[in-house]
Design an enzyme around this catalytic site. Structure first.
Site, mmCIF file in Angstrom:
data_model
loop_
_atom_site.group_PDB
_atom_site.id
_atom_site.type_symbol
_atom_site.label_atom_id
_atom_site.label_comp_id
_atom_site.label_asym_id
_atom_site.label_seq_id
_atom_site.Cartn_x
_atom_site.Cartn_y
_atom_site.Cartn_z
ATOM 1 N N SER A 77 0.829 -1.220 0.000
ATOM 2 C CA SER A 77 0.000 0.000 0.000
ATOM 3 C C SER A 77 0.862 1.268 0.000
ATOM 4 O O SER A 77 0.621 2.200 -0.781
ATOM 5 C CB SER A 77 -0.977 0.005 1.174
ATOM 6 O OG SER A 77 -0.310 -0.211 2.390
ATOM 7 N N HIS B 274 -1.867 -8.873 1.666
ATOM 8 C CA HIS B 274 -1.533 -7.627 2.391
ATOM 9 C C HIS B 274 -2.656 -7.378 3.407
ATOM 10 O O HIS B 274 -2.927 -8.218 4.259
ATOM 11 C CB HIS B 274 -1.339 -6.516 1.359
ATOM 12 C CG HIS B 274 -0.808 -5.224 1.908
ATOM 13 N ND1 HIS B 274 -0.096 -5.124 3.073
ATOM 14 C CD2 HIS B 274 -0.871 -3.947 1.417
ATOM 15 C CE1 HIS B 274 0.247 -3.857 3.292
ATOM 16 N NE2 HIS B 274 -0.221 -3.118 2.307
ATOM 17 N N HIS C 2 5.981 -12.865 6.770
ATOM 18 C CA HIS C 2 6.173 -11.463 6.413
ATOM 19 C C HIS C 2 7.284 -11.319 5.381
ATOM 20 O O HIS C 2 8.212 -12.135 5.359
ATOM 21 C CB HIS C 2 6.524 -10.626 7.650
ATOM 22 C CG HIS C 2 6.240 -9.174 7.455
ATOM 23 N ND1 HIS C 2 7.163 -8.303 6.927
ATOM 24 C CD2 HIS C 2 5.122 -8.450 7.689
ATOM 25 C CE1 HIS C 2 6.618 -7.101 6.854
ATOM 26 N NE2 HIS C 2 5.380 -7.149 7.310
ATOM 27 N N ARG D 262 3.599 -5.339 16.540
ATOM 28 C CA ARG D 262 2.194 -4.911 16.493
ATOM 29 C C ARG D 262 1.292 -6.047 16.959
ATOM 30 O O ARG D 262 0.220 -5.812 17.509
ATOM 31 C CB ARG D 262 1.824 -4.478 15.054
ATOM 32 C CG ARG D 262 2.625 -3.295 14.548
ATOM 33 C CD ARG D 262 2.369 -3.038 13.068
ATOM 34 N NE ARG D 262 2.777 -4.152 12.242
ATOM 35 C CZ ARG D 262 2.619 -4.212 10.916
ATOM 36 N NH1 ARG D 262 2.052 -3.194 10.274
ATOM 37 N NH2 ARG D 262 3.020 -5.260 10.225
ATOM 38 N N ASP E 130 -1.897 -8.875 11.532
ATOM 39 C CA ASP E 130 -3.262 -9.292 11.204
ATOM 40 C C ASP E 130 -3.722 -10.531 11.968
ATOM 41 O O ASP E 130 -4.917 -10.818 12.011
ATOM 42 C CB ASP E 130 -3.375 -9.556 9.699
ATOM 43 C CG ASP E 130 -3.041 -8.323 8.899
ATOM 44 O OD1 ASP E 130 -3.534 -7.247 9.275
ATOM 45 O OD2 ASP E 130 -2.278 -8.424 7.926
HETATM 46 N N1 NMX Z 1 1.321 -19.861 4.981
HETATM 47 C C1 NMX Z 1 1.702 -20.711 3.993
HETATM 48 N N2 NMX Z 1 2.765 -20.486 3.218
HETATM 49 C C2 NMX Z 1 3.493 -19.399 3.457
HETATM 50 C C3 NMX Z 1 3.183 -18.491 4.477
HETATM 51 C C4 NMX Z 1 2.032 -18.762 5.256
HETATM 52 N N3 NMX Z 1 1.622 -17.933 6.213
HETATM 53 N N4 NMX Z 1 4.096 -17.505 4.467
HETATM 54 C C5 NMX Z 1 4.937 -17.763 3.452
HETATM 55 N N5 NMX Z 1 4.585 -18.902 2.839
HETATM 56 C C6 NMX Z 1 5.167 -19.516 1.652
HETATM 57 C C7 NMX Z 1 5.037 -18.559 0.480
HETATM 58 O O1 NMX Z 1 3.725 -18.621 -0.079
HETATM 59 C C8 NMX Z 1 6.137 -19.055 -0.422
HETATM 60 O O2 NMX Z 1 5.689 -20.229 -1.047
HETATM 61 P P1 NMX Z 1 6.020 -20.532 -2.603
HETATM 62 O O3 NMX Z 1 7.509 -20.518 -2.693
HETATM 63 O O4 NMX Z 1 5.400 -21.870 -2.831
HETATM 64 O O5 NMX Z 1 5.395 -19.426 -3.387
HETATM 65 C C9 NMX Z 1 7.232 -19.447 0.574
HETATM 66 O O6 NMX Z 1 6.564 -19.677 1.821
HETATM 67 C C10 NMX Z 1 8.289 -18.375 0.787
HETATM 68 O O7 NMX Z 1 7.663 -17.183 1.143
HETATM 69 P P2 NMX Z 1 8.392 -16.117 2.109
HETATM 70 O O8 NMX Z 1 9.640 -15.678 1.404
HETATM 71 O O9 NMX Z 1 8.527 -16.660 3.459
HETATM 72 O O10 NMX Z 1 7.318 -14.955 2.183
HETATM 73 P P3 NMX Z 1 7.045 -13.760 1.163
HETATM 74 O O11 NMX Z 1 7.948 -12.623 1.504
HETATM 75 O O12 NMX Z 1 7.078 -14.228 -0.254
HETATM 76 O O13 NMX Z 1 5.530 -13.401 1.489
HETATM 77 C C11 NMX Z 1 3.664 -12.976 2.915
HETATM 78 C C12 NMX Z 1 5.167 -12.724 2.665
HETATM 79 C C13 NMX Z 1 3.204 -12.073 4.007
HETATM 80 C C14 NMX Z 1 2.915 -12.626 1.620
HETATM 81 C C15 NMX Z 1 3.456 -14.463 3.273
HETATM 82 O O14 NMX Z 1 4.131 -14.762 4.459
HETATM 83 C C16 NMX Z 1 1.979 -14.827 3.410
HETATM 84 O O15 NMX Z 1 1.337 -15.140 2.392
HETATM 85 N N6 NMX Z 1 1.406 -14.781 4.656
HETATM 86 C C17 NMX Z 1 0.014 -15.024 4.860
HETATM 87 C C18 NMX Z 1 -0.807 -13.811 4.451
HETATM 88 C C19 NMX Z 1 -0.632 -12.677 5.450
HETATM 89 O O16 NMX Z 1 -0.710 -12.861 6.652
HETATM 90 N N7 NMX Z 1 -0.411 -11.453 4.923
HETATM 91 C C20 NMX Z 1 -0.360 -10.271 5.776
HETATM 92 C C21 NMX Z 1 1.023 -9.614 5.850
HETATM 93 C C22 NMX Z 1 0.964 -8.421 6.747
HETATM 94 N N8 NMX Z 1 0.119 -7.347 6.216
HETATM 95 O O17 NMX Z 1 -0.721 -6.829 6.876
HETATM 96 O O18 NMX Z 1 0.270 -6.950 5.051
HETATM 97 C C1 MLT Z 2 2.260 -3.665 6.462
HETATM 98 O O1 MLT Z 2 1.898 -3.205 7.550
HETATM 99 O O2 MLT Z 2 2.314 -2.952 5.450
HETATM 100 C C2 MLT Z 2 2.514 -5.132 6.354
HETATM 101 O O3 MLT Z 2 3.068 -5.652 7.513
HETATM 102 C C3 MLT Z 2 3.211 -5.551 5.101
HETATM 103 C C4 MLT Z 2 4.636 -5.123 4.913
HETATM 104 O O4 MLT Z 2 5.241 -4.418 5.701
HETATM 105 O O5 MLT Z 2 5.191 -5.567 3.869
#
Ligand code: NMX
Ligand code: MLT
Length: 472
Positions: free
Chosen positions: A278, A308, A354, A363, A409
């Site tokens: 964002s 996100h 994350h 947080r 979250d």
């Molecule tokens: N559950 C399942 N798989 C996960 C998760 C999770 N919570 N977190 C990471 N992975 C997987 C990810 O999908 C990726 O798989 P692939 O290689 O098959 O595509 C692998 O682990 C490596 O990912 P990372 O490098 O650890 O994480 P990345 O930086 O790519 O993504 C998020 C970060 C936040 C997108 C990821 O951790 C996620 O999808 N979390 C769940 C959704 C979430 O809670 N998002 C909110 C973030 C905070 N916010 O408010 O924005």
């Molecule tokens: C945020 O607050 O924007 C989330 O934790 C996602 C991020 O920092 O990448």
């Protein structure tokens, strides 16, 4: 002192009117020169900007050629993770310690920022002041900013009509972003640009737009909530309340604990350095000199994605689906089964992981502390605590997840749910209201520092293959 404060509010009012009436602008400028006010955020910024412009100039001329690291093919293919490429003054994220707002951690903000009551949660207006000036404000400064925000909070009627054109069950983020787009017609930046404003003055109408936008988003957001879930019965703003409390009040929640929760919620969700989807989107769009309304609406559309901001909705819906199947007192073994079921069906476990953080999100921790203080026996809080134990080892077992710990979250939904805000689809709107504070604060500095159009270089797979062949 009373006279002095009266003068400040007079100047503030005159400034708002002057934006609409150019003939008043010179007198307002004169008044500002005559009265350097500690209570007026605009005057504080005006004093700070020249020194920060000099600082940036010096940084560029003395260190412009210093290397910040190497870009690898992995980074290009991997969503630019770990690539330092943005200037973002208002906050900085440490992978282990978490966010610092202008150098202050969340516990430090809880100690240093003014609260509504002794020992209470920080007031979001205080955080806005901190993000913009780099200084923790006094209670008087925060009160003056609260008042200014209330004075800017009137939302034009056409905004409600625009939202009403959408089906009432359209996703709340769609309704909210649409409302923000409709607010854009009042942009002072756009008007000033059309009249040919000099680039050195861009920050002034950006400031006007940003403060009005921050003031109005809770009104638009609560309208969406009342329209969707409370038969359109709108609750007007209460002039005696601060920003966070007023937002809770307009949503229909007046218990003192919910007001405190909303102050904390808005404070901690406001800013998370510049690279998150964002903030980065807002910054990118604004770099084309799009005004704060256009830029923030774009940011909201990024926040609405499930990886996100929408993750807060997904967490509560996931928790509720578990409760539906197994009841509130679900065992840890059953929780494990649910987590594996989610993973095996090709989904992520929402609220965990994350892009930058490598430890539990502070947080999350401060929301957990809030729950321990105010709702220790809430069954869903207990379930969230169990998830804290059960999820990380499973994610580690996958062998690819870089951060198995909970993020912001994972916790917010159960707190809101406890106080009666049970509509999970609405949760990302709350995140969006808060994020206006961070994105707009940086946007004012983008204009004050004259940051350029953002335009990174992209390449094709073929280009990378050739490059790597040559490099080998
Ligand atoms: N559950 C399942 N798989 C996960 C998760 C999770 N919570 N977190 C990471 N992975 C997987 C990810 O999908 C990726 O798989 P692939 O290689 O098959 O595509 C692998 O682990 C490596 O990912 P990372 O490098 O650890 O994480 P990345 O930086 O790519 O993504 C998020 C970060 C936040 C997108 C990821 O951790 C996620 O999808 N979390 C769940 C959704 C979430 O809670 N998002 C909110 C973030 C905070 N916010 O408010 O924005
Ligand atoms: C945020 O607050 O924007 C989330 O934790 C996602 C991020 O920092 O990448």
């Amino acid at each position: 002192m009373v006279f002095f404060r009266g003068g400040v509010s007079l100047i503030s009012k005159l400034r708002s009117r002057a934006v609409q009436q150019p003939s008043l602008r010179d007198s307002v400028r004169w008044l500002q020169v005559q009265t350097t006010s500690d209570l007026d955020l605009h005057s504080q910024l005006k004093e700070l900007i020249p020194e920060q412009q000099e600082r940036l100039k010096k940084l560029k001329s003395e260190h412009g050629k210093v290397q910040l690291g190497n870009i690898t093919v992995d980074m290009v293919l991997g969503g630019m993770r770990g690539m330092t490429g943005l200037l973002w003054e208002t906050s900085l994220l440490d992978p282990d310690e978490g966010i610092r707002f202008r150098g202050l951690s969340i516990p430090e903000c809880q100690k240093l920022l003014p609260a509504a009551k002794p020992g209470g949660e920080p007031l979001p207006e205080g955080l806005l002041w901190l993000l913009l000036t780099g200084k923790a404000p006094t209670k008087e400064q925060v009160d003056s900013l609260s008042k200014e925000l209330r004075s800017r909070a009137t939302v034009p009627d056409h905004v409600y009509k625009t939202i009403n054109a959408l089906p009432v069950n359209a996703h709340p983020m769609t309704q909210f972003a649409t409302g923000v787009m409709a607010l854009q017609v009042q942009s002072e930046f756009q008007k000033a640009y059309e009249k040919g404003i000099h680039k050195s003055k861009y920050w002034e109408p950006t400031y006007e737009d940003s403060l009005s936008l921050i003031a109005q988003v809770p009104v638009v957001a609560s309208y969406v909530y009342r329209r969707m879930y409370k038969n359109g019965q709108v609750i007007p703003m209460d002039d005696s309340l601060d920003y966070g409390a007023n937002f809770a009040h307009m949503l229909g929640f007046d218990s003192p604990d919910m007001l405190e929760l909303m102050r904390l919620y808005v404070t901690i969700h406001s800013d998370h350095e510049g690279g998150n989807v964002s903030a980065h989107t807002g910054h990118l769009v604004a770099s084309a000199l799009s005004d704060p309304y256009l830029s923030f609406a774009a940011a909201l559309n990024g926040l609405a994605g499930p990886l996100h901001g929408l993750a807060n909705q997904e967490v509560l819906l996931w928790i509720k689906s578990v409760v539906e199947e197994c009841g509130e007192n679900v065992s840890k073994e059953n929780l494990k089964d649910h987590i594996w079921k989610t993973l095996n069906s090709g989904k992520v476990v929402p609220g965990f992981g994350h892009g930058v953080l490598r430890q539990t999100d502070p947080r999350y921790t401060c929301q957990r502390e809030f729950a321990l203080k105010h709702l220790p026996d809430d069954p869903l809080f207990k379930l969230v605590s169990n998830l804290y134990e059960v999820v990380p080892p499973i994610l580690l077992e996958l062998g690819k997840v870089k951060n198995p710990w909970p993020n912001v979250d994972a916790h917010s939904g159960v707190l809101l749910n406890h106080y009666g805000l049970t509509e999970a689809r609405y949760y990302t709107v709350l995140f969006g209201v808060s994020r206006a504070i961070g994105i707009c604060s940086q946007l004012i500095w983008d204009r004050a520092l004259g940051l350029p159009l953002e335009r990174p270089k992209s390449v094709t797979m073929g280009w990378l293959e050739n490059y790597c062949k040559k490099a080998a």
